[in-house]
Design an enzyme around this catalytic site. Structure first.
Site, mmCIF file in Angstrom:
data_model
loop_
_atom_site.group_PDB
_atom_site.id
_atom_site.type_symbol
_atom_site.label_atom_id
_atom_site.label_comp_id
_atom_site.label_asym_id
_atom_site.label_seq_id
_atom_site.Cartn_x
_atom_site.Cartn_y
_atom_site.Cartn_z
ATOM 1 N N ASP A 69 0.872 -1.174 0.000
ATOM 2 C CA ASP A 69 0.000 0.000 0.000
ATOM 3 C C ASP A 69 0.907 1.222 0.000
ATOM 4 O O ASP A 69 1.668 1.430 0.961
ATOM 5 C CB ASP A 69 -0.888 -0.020 1.253
ATOM 6 C CG ASP A 69 -1.935 1.074 1.247
ATOM 7 O OD1 ASP A 69 -1.700 2.136 0.624
ATOM 8 O OD2 ASP A 69 -2.998 0.871 1.877
ATOM 9 N N VAL A 70 0.842 2.016 -1.066
ATOM 10 C CA VAL A 70 1.781 3.139 -1.186
ATOM 11 C C VAL A 70 1.521 4.233 -0.148
ATOM 12 O O VAL A 70 2.307 5.168 -0.030
ATOM 13 C CB VAL A 70 1.780 3.744 -2.617
ATOM 14 C CG1 VAL A 70 2.232 2.712 -3.634
ATOM 15 C CG2 VAL A 70 0.424 4.350 -2.973
ATOM 16 N N ASN A 96 2.806 4.726 -10.331
ATOM 17 C CA ASN A 96 1.524 4.836 -11.037
ATOM 18 C C ASN A 96 0.311 4.794 -10.120
ATOM 19 O O ASN A 96 -0.747 5.331 -10.462
ATOM 20 C CB ASN A 96 1.435 3.685 -12.054
ATOM 21 C CG ASN A 96 0.041 3.479 -12.574
ATOM 22 O OD1 ASN A 96 -0.430 4.225 -13.432
ATOM 23 N ND2 ASN A 96 -0.658 2.471 -12.049
ATOM 24 N N TYR A 164 -7.892 15.877 -6.226
ATOM 25 C CA TYR A 164 -7.099 15.095 -7.180
ATOM 26 C C TYR A 164 -6.237 16.020 -8.050
ATOM 27 O O TYR A 164 -5.044 15.781 -8.250
ATOM 28 C CB TYR A 164 -8.070 14.282 -8.033
ATOM 29 C CG TYR A 164 -7.479 13.370 -9.067
ATOM 30 C CD1 TYR A 164 -6.834 12.191 -8.703
ATOM 31 C CD2 TYR A 164 -7.614 13.658 -10.429
ATOM 32 C CE1 TYR A 164 -6.327 11.327 -9.676
ATOM 33 C CE2 TYR A 164 -7.116 12.809 -11.396
ATOM 34 C CZ TYR A 164 -6.471 11.642 -11.023
ATOM 35 O OH TYR A 164 -5.985 10.785 -11.982
ATOM 36 N N LYS A 168 -2.217 16.037 -8.273
ATOM 37 C CA LYS A 168 -1.531 15.750 -9.535
ATOM 38 C C LYS A 168 -0.673 16.941 -9.980
ATOM 39 O O LYS A 168 0.412 16.746 -10.544
ATOM 40 C CB LYS A 168 -2.547 15.377 -10.621
ATOM 41 C CG LYS A 168 -3.262 14.043 -10.366
ATOM 42 C CD LYS A 168 -2.312 12.865 -10.316
ATOM 43 C CE LYS A 168 -3.037 11.523 -10.368
ATOM 44 N NZ LYS A 168 -2.132 10.366 -10.229
ATOM 45 N N THR A 199 -10.024 2.490 -18.232
ATOM 46 C CA THR A 199 -9.522 1.553 -17.218
ATOM 47 C C THR A 199 -10.684 1.170 -16.305
ATOM 48 O O THR A 199 -11.705 1.873 -16.253
ATOM 49 C CB THR A 199 -8.417 2.197 -16.353
ATOM 50 O OG1 THR A 199 -9.001 3.260 -15.591
ATOM 51 C CG2 THR A 199 -7.274 2.734 -17.191
HETATM 52 N N1 LIG Z 1 -7.592 6.323 -16.319
HETATM 53 C C1 LIG Z 1 -7.507 7.636 -16.532
HETATM 54 O O1 LIG Z 1 -8.312 8.248 -17.263
HETATM 55 C C2 LIG Z 1 -6.408 8.414 -15.879
HETATM 56 C C3 LIG Z 1 -6.201 9.733 -16.323
HETATM 57 C C4 LIG Z 1 -5.192 10.471 -15.742
HETATM 58 C C5 LIG Z 1 -4.382 9.910 -14.766
HETATM 59 N N2 LIG Z 1 -4.593 8.643 -14.357
HETATM 60 C C6 LIG Z 1 -3.716 8.107 -13.320
HETATM 61 O O2 LIG Z 1 -3.147 6.896 -13.767
HETATM 62 C C7 LIG Z 1 -2.945 6.021 -12.652
HETATM 63 C C8 LIG Z 1 -3.652 4.712 -12.913
HETATM 64 O O3 LIG Z 1 -5.009 4.980 -13.185
HETATM 65 P P1 LIG Z 1 -6.038 3.825 -13.607
HETATM 66 O O4 LIG Z 1 -7.149 4.505 -14.300
HETATM 67 O O5 LIG Z 1 -5.310 2.718 -14.250
HETATM 68 O O6 LIG Z 1 -6.539 3.392 -12.153
HETATM 69 P P2 LIG Z 1 -7.346 2.102 -11.668
HETATM 70 O O7 LIG Z 1 -7.946 1.355 -12.782
HETATM 71 O O8 LIG Z 1 -8.223 2.573 -10.552
HETATM 72 O O9 LIG Z 1 -6.169 1.240 -11.022
HETATM 73 C C9 LIG Z 1 -5.486 1.756 -9.922
HETATM 74 C C10 LIG Z 1 -4.391 0.805 -9.530
HETATM 75 O O10 LIG Z 1 -3.748 1.328 -8.366
HETATM 76 C C11 LIG Z 1 -3.801 0.339 -7.321
HETATM 77 N N3 LIG Z 1 -3.882 1.049 -6.049
HETATM 78 C C12 LIG Z 1 -4.881 1.834 -5.604
HETATM 79 N N4 LIG Z 1 -4.594 2.304 -4.379
HETATM 80 C C13 LIG Z 1 -3.380 1.793 -4.053
HETATM 81 C C14 LIG Z 1 -2.543 1.919 -2.928
HETATM 82 N N5 LIG Z 1 -2.893 2.656 -1.876
HETATM 83 N N6 LIG Z 1 -1.363 1.255 -2.931
HETATM 84 C C15 LIG Z 1 -0.984 0.501 -3.983
HETATM 85 N N7 LIG Z 1 -1.729 0.355 -5.089
HETATM 86 C C16 LIG Z 1 -2.918 0.993 -5.122
HETATM 87 C C17 LIG Z 1 -5.002 -0.516 -7.645
HETATM 88 O O11 LIG Z 1 -4.827 -1.817 -7.167
HETATM 89 P P3 LIG Z 1 -5.592 -2.464 -5.905
HETATM 90 O O12 LIG Z 1 -6.998 -1.961 -5.939
HETATM 91 O O13 LIG Z 1 -5.458 -3.930 -6.170
HETATM 92 O O14 LIG Z 1 -4.824 -1.988 -4.717
HETATM 93 C C18 LIG Z 1 -4.913 -0.552 -9.170
HETATM 94 O O15 LIG Z 1 -3.965 -1.521 -9.585
HETATM 95 C C19 LIG Z 1 -3.463 6.767 -11.434
HETATM 96 O O16 LIG Z 1 -2.394 7.452 -10.817
HETATM 97 C C20 LIG Z 1 -4.431 7.764 -12.030
HETATM 98 O O17 LIG Z 1 -4.606 8.895 -11.208
HETATM 99 C C21 LIG Z 1 -5.596 7.877 -14.893
#
Ligand SMILES: NC(=O)c1ccc[n+]([C@@H]2O[C@H](COP(=O)([O-])OP(=O)(O)OC[C@H]3O[C@@H](n4cnc5c(N)ncnc54)[C@H](OP(=O)(O)O)[C@@H]3O)[C@@H](O)[C@H]2O)c1
Length: 268
Positions: A69-70, A96, A164, A168, A199
């Site tokens: 857990d980060v 990430n 958020y 960011k 995602t």
């Molecule tokens: N998707 C977008 O449109 C988008 C746009 C801009 C930026 N981002 C950024 O890109 C990154 C990934 O986004 P995503 O859309 O792929 O997210 P996602 O589908 O919600 O996946 C998030 C990942 O982070 C893990 N996670 C969550 N809390 C955690 C914690 N406290 N410690 C360790 N791992 C943790 C989750 O795993 P578990 O639940 O198994 O812990 C999951 O593997 C994030 O930083 C997000 O802010 C995403």
């Protein structure tokens, strides 16, 4: 005459938040390109199968997974140590892990603000600091690479995502600062600011249907594929990006017009 070196083969890379979405795609893409990847998420039940999938696939790279857990300093230290032990050192970290909920600013409680800023900014702070222990060498050394995951919401206002967006934006500035502070340790530190990417997290938070994904060839008016962020990550880790540090790379295509979600996400 040399061809550009986009290779990440043989790099040993930590990827946080790799059980799904962008992090999973980054891990799979890097392993397909020959990297050794150490994956984490809060749940071994969720991240373990991703590593198994990589190890069972016919790819040159390998994967290792553990729970971390980060938001927890001890977890982060244990994860990086285990990854370095597993691969006999580390070359890169992709910070990430992140997430959010949407709410008007006036409705965000102290706890809600803390939860989102600590996960996104706090997690990045911890992972960068611990990564530095493994990646920093000396002025002449190849000190490795860090890629932090920001968002277009850190670059532009997005209603209902003040916590958020603030976190960011701070990640972007942290990246610039670290790139300056750690250049003498041979470390490159960059940031990616994705636009809207399809995602599970987006599907859950924003209710966007995962079934309708236009192909990557369609440059404009669509949501992004996780692989498009993974490919950019691979470039930033590669020797071809040797003169790139302290930068934020935006990947958002051209958003769909008339989609209110675009406005919410700062995409218009
Ligand atoms: N998707 C977008 O449109 C988008 C746009 C801009 C930026 N981002 C950024 O890109 C990154 C990934 O986004 P995503 O859309 O792929 O997210 P996602 O589908 O919600 O996946 C998030 C990942 O982070 C893990 N996670 C969550 N809390 C955690 C914690 N406290 N410690 C360790 N791992 C943790 C989750 O795993 P578990 O639940 O198994 O812990 C999951 O593997 C994030 O930083 C997000 O802010 C995403």
């Amino acid at each position: 005459m040399d061809a550009p070196d986009f290779s990440v083969a043989d790099q040993r890379v930590v990827v946080t938040g790799a059980s799904q979405g962008i992090g999973r795609s980054i891990a799979e893409t890097l392993a397909a390109a020959g990297a050794s990847v150490a994956l984490c998420s809060r749940s071994m039940d969720r991240v373990g199968p991703v590593a198994e999938g990589i190890n069972d696939a016919d790819v040159p790279g390998e994967a290792f997974a553990t729970e971390c857990d980060v938001r927890d300093r001890d977890d982060v230290e244990a994860f990086f140590e285990a990854a370095a032990d597993e691969f006999d050192g580390l070359d890169a970290a992709v910070n990430n892990a992140g997430g959010e909920f949407v709410a008007p600013f006036e409705d965000i409680s102290e706890g809600g603000w803390e939860a989102v800023t600590d996960l996104n900014l706090g997690g990045t702070y911890r992972c960068c600091q611990v990564a530095g222990e493994y990646l920093r060498t000396d002025a002449d050394g190849d000190g490795g690479t860090i890629v932090n995951m920001a968002s277009v919401n850190g670059q532009h206002a997005a209603p209902n995502e003040s916590h958020y967006g603030a976190a960011k934006a701070a990640i972007i500035r942290l990246t610039e600062t670290l790139a300056a502070e750690w250049s003498d340790g041979g470390v490159r530190v960059n940031c990616i600011a994705p636009g809207l990417i399809q995602t599970p997290g987006v599907a859950e938070t924003l209710g966007i249907d995962e079934s309708d994904m236009p192909p990557r060839e369609q440059v404009h008016r669509r949501i992004g594929h996780p692989e498009e962020i993974a490919d950019l990550t691979a470039f930033l880790l590669s020797p071809a990006a040797s003169f790139v540090t302290g930068e934020t790379y935006t990947a958002k295509g051209v958003p769909k017009p008339g989609n209110s979600m675009n406005h919410d996400l700062g995409l218009q």
